[in-house]
Design an enzyme around this catalytic site. Structure first.
Site, PDB file in Angstrom:
ATOM      1  N   TYR A  54     -20.544   4.689  -1.452  1.00  0.00           N
ATOM      2  CA  TYR A  54     -19.141   3.634  -1.399  1.00  0.00           C
ATOM      3  C   TYR A  54     -19.611   2.158  -1.246  1.00  0.00           C
ATOM      4  CZ  TYR A  54     -16.684   7.878  -0.937  1.00  0.00           C
ATOM      5  OH  TYR A  54     -15.725   8.826  -1.010  1.00  0.00           O
ATOM      6  N   GLN A 291       0.447   0.574   4.950  1.00  0.00           N
ATOM      7  CA  GLN A 291       0.271   1.424   4.361  1.00  0.00           C
ATOM      8  C   GLN A 291      -0.087   2.612   4.970  1.00  0.00           C
ATOM      9  OE1 GLN A 291      -2.351  -0.188   1.217  1.00  0.00           O
ATOM     10  NE2 GLN A 291      -1.001  -0.143  -0.136  1.00  0.00           N
TER      11      GLN A 291
END
Length: 334
Positions: A54, A291
């Site tokens: 990543y 979120q």
């Protein structure tokens, strides 16, 4: 937060896992990433998932910095090996002994920890003998650098072959990390039954179908500014298969279902994957801390048969179910 056992092991993980695939080191500034990790911790999340690939290792570094100072024994930190890293030389990808043993040391340094709770084969490596891969994982476990071993996107036959070798070498595969959502159900026919047979749990990624199941993408409408669908760093490519009017129209039919339960569309999508008894946790990402706080409310939600039926009426025929879609590259990526 609710917790579930991971596979046939004594390890408990949070029903919601915080992951940083397309965010840390890429889409989200480091300060915001740290705020999202803090929100995850404050919300009761104890499980954190990343991978060396990543942002070409940067995501591990960001996560390690964000978790620094936390009590290590209170966290479950997961990472993965397979995709290319570093200068992407001939041995910088795959599941060879060389790559696995070098990669675990790099991951531990970036994550600022002596061990990871779960070390995962990020795909199946067709170019390395499975015996070599599993022996290397056995040595990683025996060295104390990983407590458990998992895989990602392995098909049913690969899981069976891998578990057989693992058992012979004195450890077990306890998890698989596949894509799974209302719109992507390819694991249900073969992978889930094999996993139940083998004592393997699913830790699912993209449970909200890259944001499509939030309902923010409307049929026939412009893509929302700043959304994943407009991200040129990789987000747009991952979501495009879901962005057609037929799918988006079906997703809009879920809004009354969510409203009736007092849930957001994202919470409904997360709660849906957690109804599968073979799913131990759903991975969420975030570009804003709020979120995280919103999505964790899906933990512990129970959906009754009438709700599941209503979801199938809206989405079922639009979902991808072909088990052949669980596939790894035939050659090592470079």
């Amino acid at each position: 937060m609710e917790f579930r056992y991971l596979g046939n092991s004594g390890l408990k993980i949070s029903e919601i896992t915080y992951g940083n695939w397309l965010t840390h080191g890429s889409q989200v500034e480091n300060d915001t990433a740290a705020q999202c990790v803090r929100a995850a911790l404050d919300s009761g999340i104890t499980t954190f998932d990343t991978a060396d690939a990543y942002a070409n290792t940067a995501a591990e570094t960001v996560l390690g910095d964000a978790l620094a100072g936390e009590r290590r024994a209170s966290l479950e930190i997961f990472t993965k090996v397979y995709w290319p890293t570093g200068p992407k030389g001939p041995n910088d990808s795959g599941l060879s002994r060389k790559h696995i043993l070098e990669s675990i040391d790099g991951s531990l340094a970036r994550l600022k920890t002596d061990y990871v709770d779960l070390y995962q084969a990020h795909r199946y490596d067709h170019e390395t003998p499975l015996e070599e891969t599993m022996q290397a994982f056995a040595d990683v476990v025996r060295s104390g650098k990983a407590l458990y071993i998992g895989v990602s996107e392995w098909d049913a036959d690969q899981l069976r072959a891998g578990q057989k070798l693992a058992s012979e070498l004195g450890f077990r595969i306890i998890s698989n990390q596949p894509q799974y959502s209302m719109l992507w159900r390819v694991i249900e026919d073969k992978v889930v039954p094999a996993s139940e047979e083998l004592g393997i749990s699913q830790i699912v990624w993209s449970p909200v179908a890259q944001g499509v199941l939030t309902g923010k993408y409307k049929p026939g409408a412009e893509l929302p500014a700043g959304s994943r669908a407009t991200d040129e760093k990789g987000g747009a490519n991952t979501i495009k298969s879901f962005l057609n009017d037929e799918v988006l129209t079906g997703v809009q039919k879920l809004q009354p279902v969510a409203d009736g339960l007092g849930l957001s569309m994202a919470q409904l999508a997360l709660a849906w994957v957690l109804q599968n008894r073979n799913v131990a946790s759903a991975i969420i990402g975030a570009s804003r801390p709020e979120q995280v706080s919103d999505n964790v409310k899906a933990a512990g939600v129970k959906l009754d048969a009438s709700v599941l039926s209503a979801i199938d009426d809206a989405i079922g025929s639009l979902a991808e179910r072909d088990p052949a879609k669980t596939v790894s590259p035939q050659s090592r990526p470079s």
